[in-house]
Design an enzyme around this catalytic site. Structure first.
Site, PDB file in Angstrom:
ATOM      1  N   ARG A  95       0.838  -1.196   0.000  1.00 41.34           N
ATOM      2  CA  ARG A  95       0.000   0.000   0.000  1.00 41.34           C
ATOM      3  C   ARG A  95       0.875   1.249   0.000  1.00 41.34           C
ATOM      4  O   ARG A  95       1.937   1.294   0.629  1.00 41.34           O
ATOM      5  CB  ARG A  95      -0.878  -0.011   1.248  1.00 41.34           C
ATOM      6  CG  ARG A  95      -1.879   1.140   1.372  1.00 41.34           C
ATOM      7  CD  ARG A  95      -2.946   1.071   0.322  1.00 41.34           C
ATOM      8  NE  ARG A  95      -4.110   1.921   0.662  1.00 41.34           N
ATOM      9  CZ  ARG A  95      -4.978   2.351  -0.225  1.00 41.34           C
ATOM     10  NH1 ARG A  95      -4.841   2.025  -1.507  1.00 41.34           N
ATOM     11  NH2 ARG A  95      -6.013   3.095   0.133  1.00 41.34           N
ATOM     12  N   THR A 394      -8.762   0.366 -10.297  1.00 42.27           N
ATOM     13  CA  THR A 394      -8.314  -0.809  -9.549  1.00 42.27           C
ATOM     14  C   THR A 394      -8.504  -2.045 -10.415  1.00 42.27           C
ATOM     15  O   THR A 394      -9.404  -2.105 -11.245  1.00 42.27           O
ATOM     16  CB  THR A 394      -9.101  -0.952  -8.232  1.00 42.27           C
ATOM     17  OG1 THR A 394      -8.905   0.218  -7.443  1.00 42.27           O
ATOM     18  CG2 THR A 394      -8.659  -2.156  -7.423  1.00 42.27           C
ATOM     19  N   GLU A 414      -5.959   4.055  -7.786  1.00 42.14           N
ATOM     20  CA  GLU A 414      -7.105   4.677  -7.124  1.00 42.14           C
ATOM     21  C   GLU A 414      -8.152   5.151  -8.116  1.00 42.14           C
ATOM     22  O   GLU A 414      -9.018   4.389  -8.468  1.00 42.14           O
ATOM     23  CB  GLU A 414      -6.680   5.820  -6.198  1.00 42.14           C
ATOM     24  CG  GLU A 414      -7.533   5.937  -4.931  1.00 42.14           C
ATOM     25  CD  GLU A 414      -8.894   6.576  -5.144  1.00 42.14           C
ATOM     26  OE1 GLU A 414      -8.966   7.796  -5.312  1.00 42.14           O
ATOM     27  OE2 GLU A 414      -9.889   5.844  -5.122  1.00 42.14           O
ATOM     28  N   SER A 458      -7.904   1.248   2.833  1.00 44.89           N
ATOM     29  CA  SER A 458      -8.272   0.666   1.547  1.00 44.89           C
ATOM     30  C   SER A 458      -9.523  -0.183   1.712  1.00 44.89           C
ATOM     31  O   SER A 458      -9.875  -0.591   2.824  1.00 44.89           O
ATOM     32  CB  SER A 458      -7.122  -0.207   1.034  1.00 44.89           C
ATOM     33  OG  SER A 458      -7.515  -0.934  -0.117  1.00 44.89           O
ATOM     34  N   GLY A 480     -13.492  -1.828  -7.781  1.00 47.36           N
ATOM     35  CA  GLY A 480     -14.754  -1.190  -7.474  1.00 47.36           C
ATOM     36  C   GLY A 480     -14.779  -0.269  -6.275  1.00 47.36           C
ATOM     37  O   GLY A 480     -15.860   0.019  -5.751  1.00 47.36           O
ATOM     38  N   GLY A 481     -13.631   0.223  -5.805  1.00 51.53           N
ATOM     39  CA  GLY A 481     -13.631   1.128  -4.667  1.00 51.53           C
ATOM     40  C   GLY A 481     -14.223   0.461  -3.437  1.00 51.53           C
ATOM     41  O   GLY A 481     -14.031  -0.734  -3.203  1.00 51.53           O
TER      42      GLY A 481
END
Length: 579
Positions: A95, A394, A414, A458, A480-481
């Site tokens: 990350r 993503t 992102e 996240s 898909g966030g």
């Protein structure tokens, strides 16, 4: 070898093959990934005896080129890895990290109000120190079978010779053309000389990215995190009209983290997900725990021909379980290396049982929002009040190799094209917008507030499911966030409770709950449930959905040998392939 592989890749069309309607079937190894060219690169690695990690690296390198709006080595990634020989599951954290200049007021205007999303996201302000490549390199040192340089050969060849722009990439470039045009390097990389977006099928070359990938192949991740490439990244961030404060030293100092996966029982299975800084593992496991007290196998999937009453009950339970999990997610989850996060309390069976009793298939949770619970050892931090952010950047890769190893890799820049900045040929992320824009509420600090050296929360949810013999039976993840959590939970229910194969599961109409609403996918049988759900008091929104699910099911065939079934989300351009 690289030249031969390139020629094979070049033959692949710009448009994906028609969406898979049946699962891919294999016995040795399999990939389910977002692009056919990335799949071909990874499959070639597996055929040479490479590991699942090797295949993931080769595929990610190609995705950096052909799907730059979604993922790449200028972003971050979270990976679950199952080592079959050692029988060990690891959570590899790549990350992004906030630079020292990222203070709690990073996304506040001079008057103290929070910025709009794109006001913050476009430019250097939101760029986090990238971590995907460092993490993949660390995993390769332990689990790689083929030489590091070999893994980048397909991507280098494609970048040098050019590749056909896919319809999805063409659409995304067209939508983002104005923002891409603000950055000279992004304009040169993705737009035609007159500034217009290229059409699908246009052959796009990327000599700058080819040079970076070649340097990485020869020098490892240091070629990105030190030297001229690192200097180019830092300069692009700091000199942008909306500048950030990243330095070359911060790129040099980035270190991935190997964490312990989070695992919990579901029916006869054990489901394992990613710990903080992701909220995905905790929230997915919470949703499944809530649903374990319901007779989900009797309800069945949301698809034509299934009983309407059962489908309605299933939709209500999936959506409301999601909303209940999000209440805890929004309040408690953040980077546990920096702030207290009650992970054990949030997954405590007694606590989860009490929360599960709030679900009733006949009526919704009390409006307008479910309240967070009071888990054991829970801090008193208030929730972030920021609304869900847009997300188009993503990807997810599910891979099983011939040695029994498995990878669930979710990788991201992102938003679409991240910060809309290109440095050394690669798109830079805008990952810092995953922090709360408000550092405090009511005078108390928000758990997911911006802080130097902190990883933003996240929703990535790479997941591996284990069967009775403690071996993997499914590998799942999605784009898909924050909707990723619901996508993965629904897909797991579809495979584990309803017995659907991976292709059927990932193609189901999407139903998921976050925060204030239960979302139903427009243009599908799920949308027809909206009025009935509203009659039960459920707040509903019907909307399009761009989930990017990729799943593999591991089992036994009629002859007793290993049987792999793969599914790729028909909403995107992915494929599942294997031998």
């Amino acid at each position: 070898m690289a030249r031969l592989l390139f020629l094979l890749l070049l033959l692949l069309p710009a448009a994906p093959a028609p969406a898979q309607t049946a699962p891919a079937i294999a016995g040795r190894h399999m990939l389910a990934v977002p692009d056919a060219r990335a799949a071909e690169a990874g499959l070639a690695v597996l055929r040479e005896g490479g590991s699942a990690v090797d295949a993931a690296i080769a595929a990610q390198a190609v995705l950096t080129l052909v799907e730059p709006h979604a993922s790449g080595i200028g972003g971050g990634a979270l990976m679950l890895h199952w080592d079959a020989a050692a029988r060990r599951l690891s959570a590899w954290d790549g990350r992004e990290v906030a630079p020292a200049a990222a203070t709690p007021d990073l996304f506040l205007r001079p008057d103290g109000t929070p910025m709009g999303f794109h006001e913050a996201a476009v430019g250097g302000r939101a760029v986090g120190v990238p971590g995907a490549l460092r993490m993949l390199e660390a995993a390769h040192r332990e689990h790689g079978r083929l030489p590091w340089a070999r893994l980048f050969a397909p991507a280098v060849a494609l970048a040098e010779e050019g590749f056909a722009v896919s319809p999805r990439l063409a659409d995304t470039i067209a939508r983002e053309a104005e923002r891409l045009g603000r950055d000279p390097a992004a304009r040169a990389a993705f737009l035609l000389p007159d500034g217009s977006p290229p059409p699908a099928g246009h052959r796009l070359r990327s000599p700058a990215l080819a040079a970076t990938l070649r340097a990485v192949a020869e020098g490892g991740a240091d070629a990105l995190h030190r030297g001229p490439v690192a200097a180019a990244i830092a300069q692009a961030v700091r000199t942008n009209p909306n500048p950030g404060g990243m330095t070359p030293d911060e790129l040099a100092g980035y270190a991935p983290v190997r964490r312990e996966a989070l695992c919990a029982p579901y029916r006869v299975f054990v489901v394992c997900g990613f710990p903080p800084p992701s909220s995905g593992g905790v929230a997915t496991l919470q949703i499944l725990s809530f649903l374990s007290h319901q007779d989900m196998p009797a309800l069945g999937p949301l698809r034509p021909g299934h009983g309407a009453a059962q489908a309605l009950d299933a939709a209500l339970l999936l959506g409301e379980a999601g909303r209940l999990a999000f209440a805890d997610r929004n309040r408690f989850l953040a980077d546990a290396d920096v702030v207290p996060v009650p992970v054990r309390g949030l997954l405590d069976p007694v606590y989860l049982l009490a929360r599960a009793q709030m679900l009733d298939r006949d009526r919704a949770l009390a409006p307008p929002l479910p309240r967070p619970g009071n888990p054991p050892r829970g801090p008193a931090a208030p929730p972030a009040s920021q609304p869900p952010q847009p997300e188009n950047g993503t990807s997810h890769l599910s891979i099983v190799d011939g040695h029994g190893n498995a990878v669930a890799l979710t990788t991201t820049v992102e938003d679409a094209f991240g910060a809309r900045i290109v440095a050394a040929g690669m798109v830079l992320n805008n990952q810092l917008t995953d922090f709360s824009f408000l550092p405090e509420i009511g005078g108390r600090p928000v758990a997911n507030a911006v802080a130097p050296g902190k990883r933003p929360r996240s929703s990535m949810s790479p997941t591996i499911v284990f069967g009775a013999d403690a071996s993997p039976v499914a590998v799942v993840g999605s784009a898909g966030g924050s909707r990723i959590i619901g996508h993965v939970a629904q897909t797991l229910v579809a495979m584990l409770d309803w017995g659907l194969d991976p292709q059927e599961a990932v193609a189901l109409p999407r139903v998921g709950g976050r925060d204030g609403v239960v979302e139903l996918e427009a243009g599908t049988p799920a949308a027809a449930l909206a009025d009935s759900l509203r009659e039960r008091g459920v707040p509903v929104e019907v909307r399009t959905n761009a989930s990017g699910l990729h799943a593999i099911r591991i089992g036994r065939g009629p002859d007793g040998g290993r049987r792999l079934l793969g599914g790729a989300d028909p909403r995107r351009e992915g494929v599942a392939v294997g031998d």
